[in-house]
Design a protein around this motif. Structure first.
Motif, short mmCIF file in Angstrom:
data_model
loop_
_atom_site.label_atom_id
_atom_site.label_comp_id
_atom_site.label_asym_id
_atom_site.label_seq_id
_atom_site.Cartn_x
_atom_site.Cartn_y
_atom_site.Cartn_z
N LEU A 10 0.77 -1.10 0.02
CA LEU A 10 -0.11 0.23 0.05
C LEU A 10 1.10 1.30 -0.09
O LEU A 10 2.02 1.26 0.72
CB LEU A 10 -0.93 0.07 1.29
N LYS A 12 0.80 5.81 -0.35
CA LYS A 12 -0.15 6.83 -0.34
C LYS A 12 0.65 7.71 -1.66
O LYS A 12 1.74 8.00 -1.41
CB LYS A 12 -0.20 7.75 0.85
N TRP A 18 -4.46 6.65 -3.20
CA TRP A 18 -3.73 5.57 -2.81
C TRP A 18 -3.53 4.50 -3.92
O TRP A 18 -4.22 4.55 -4.96
CB TRP A 18 -4.73 4.84 -1.77
N SER A 35 -9.77 9.14 -1.85
CA SER A 35 -10.60 9.27 -0.44
C SER A 35 -11.75 10.07 -0.57
O SER A 35 -12.29 10.28 0.26
CB SER A 35 -9.48 10.15 0.36
N LEU A 41 -8.93 2.74 3.06
CA LEU A 41 -8.34 1.71 3.63
C LEU A 41 -8.94 1.43 4.83
O LEU A 41 -9.13 -0.03 4.97
CB LEU A 41 -6.90 2.42 4.20
N LEU A 122 2.45 2.94 6.71
CA LEU A 122 2.00 4.20 6.40
C LEU A 122 1.95 5.29 7.58
O LEU A 122 2.50 6.32 7.38
CB LEU A 122 0.39 3.91 5.79
N ASP A 128 0.63 8.95 8.21
CA ASP A 128 -0.75 8.99 8.08
C ASP A 128 -1.54 8.31 9.08
O ASP A 128 -1.43 7.04 9.49
CB ASP A 128 -1.08 8.32 6.65
#
Length: 159
Positions: A10, A12, A18, A35, A41, A122, A128
């Motif tokens: 994963l 960002k 993402w 988003s 997520l 992340l 994040d």
């Protein structure tokens, strides 16, 4: 379909974007998400946690203007079949109407642990907090419960 080598990352890309790379060593897909209208997520985490807690199937959606990726999960004991389909627009289409992007099988526990690790990375690397800390901890507890239950089943199978 046999379970192969799990590849799952994963990342960002920028504030509201993402990317996930998912594969089994043979097939691989790059899935992107925005988003907007909602972060992608947490629904993925919820779907995986449901499977760990005993659900036979789960799903979540990742929006990527103008379309949608739908992650479909079917649990088969300790394995999970992951089927990701793409829709050109965001609509209430049945899963069967989507275009298959990836279909693979892998170990559920390995996938859940990889998700947990990637979310932690992340948070650590990018600062994040898309996933609330308590949700991250609930995933960890579900992983531990799944491991404990499977140890119990393996012990009873051996006797």
């Amino acid at each position: 379909m046999s379970a192969g080598k799990l590849v799952f990352t994963l990342q960002k890309l920028y504030k509201d974007s993402w990317v996930a790379v998912l594969g089994d060593g043979i097939e691989k897909a790059i899935i992107t998400a925005s988003s907007i209208p909602s972060p992608p997520l947490e629904p993925l985490l919820w779907a995986v946690r449901l499977l760990l807690l005993g659900a036979s199937d789960a799903k979540c959606s990742w929006w990527n203007e103008p379309g949608e990726y739908r992650w479909l999960f079917v649990r088969q004991r300790e394995q999970v079949l992951i089927h990701i389909v793409w829709f050109r627009d965001i609509a209430d289409w049945s899963d069967e109407k989507g275009k298959t992007v990836l279909r693979m099988e892998c170990d559920l526990l390995s996938f859940a642990k990889r998700l947990f690790h990637q979310l932690g990375q992340l948070q650590y690397r990018d600062g994040d907090l898309t996933i609330p800390l308590d949700e991250h901890q609930k995933l960890q507890k579900a992983i531990q419960a799944f491991e404990y239950a499977n140890r119990g089943m393996q012990a009873s199978d051996a006797s």
